[in-house]
Design a protein around this motif. Structure first.
Motif: not given
Length: 109
Positions: A21-37, A78-83
């Motif tokens: 939930a805390r990660i989801r609250e960050l401004d993270v890219p993606g939605s739906g199943t992709k975001l869940d993964r 790793w390149a897009n989400f983590v970094r």
């Protein structure tokens, strides 16, 4: 051996949902199943760090499968989400490597 999941007596009990939930609250890219993964992969990485205290990028990437990270492959995740989105850097319990470094540390809260 597999660890029991959701046992309230475990230190890592059921706070995976809280972490997600805390990660989801960050401004993270993606939605739906992709975001869940992407979120699940990130929880896996943080849980591993919590267990070992520190790990380098390669070790953390090896925890993940190309088909379960919500990107074409682990490298892309790793390149897009983590970094790219600085997801681990935004979590207070994780210390990310300095420039040129490769080691991530779990510092608690």
């Amino acid at each position: 051996g597999a660890e029991p999941r959701g046992d309230p007596g475990e230190a890592t009990g059921d706070d995976g949902d809280e972490l997600e939930a805390r990660i989801r609250e960050l401004d993270v890219p993606g939605s739906g199943t992709k975001l869940d993964r992407r979120l699940a992969a990130t929880v896996t990485v943080v849980r591993h760090l919590e267990g070992v205290g520190e790990a380098d990028t390669e070790e953390l990437k090896e925890l993940l499968d190309d088909d379960s990270v919500g990107y074409a492959d682990v490298g892309s995740y790793w390149a897009n989400f983590v970094r790219g989105a600085d997801v681990l850097k935004e979590l207070p319990e994780v210390e990310t490597p300095s420039k040129g470094g490769k080691t991530y540390f779990y510092t608690g809260r």
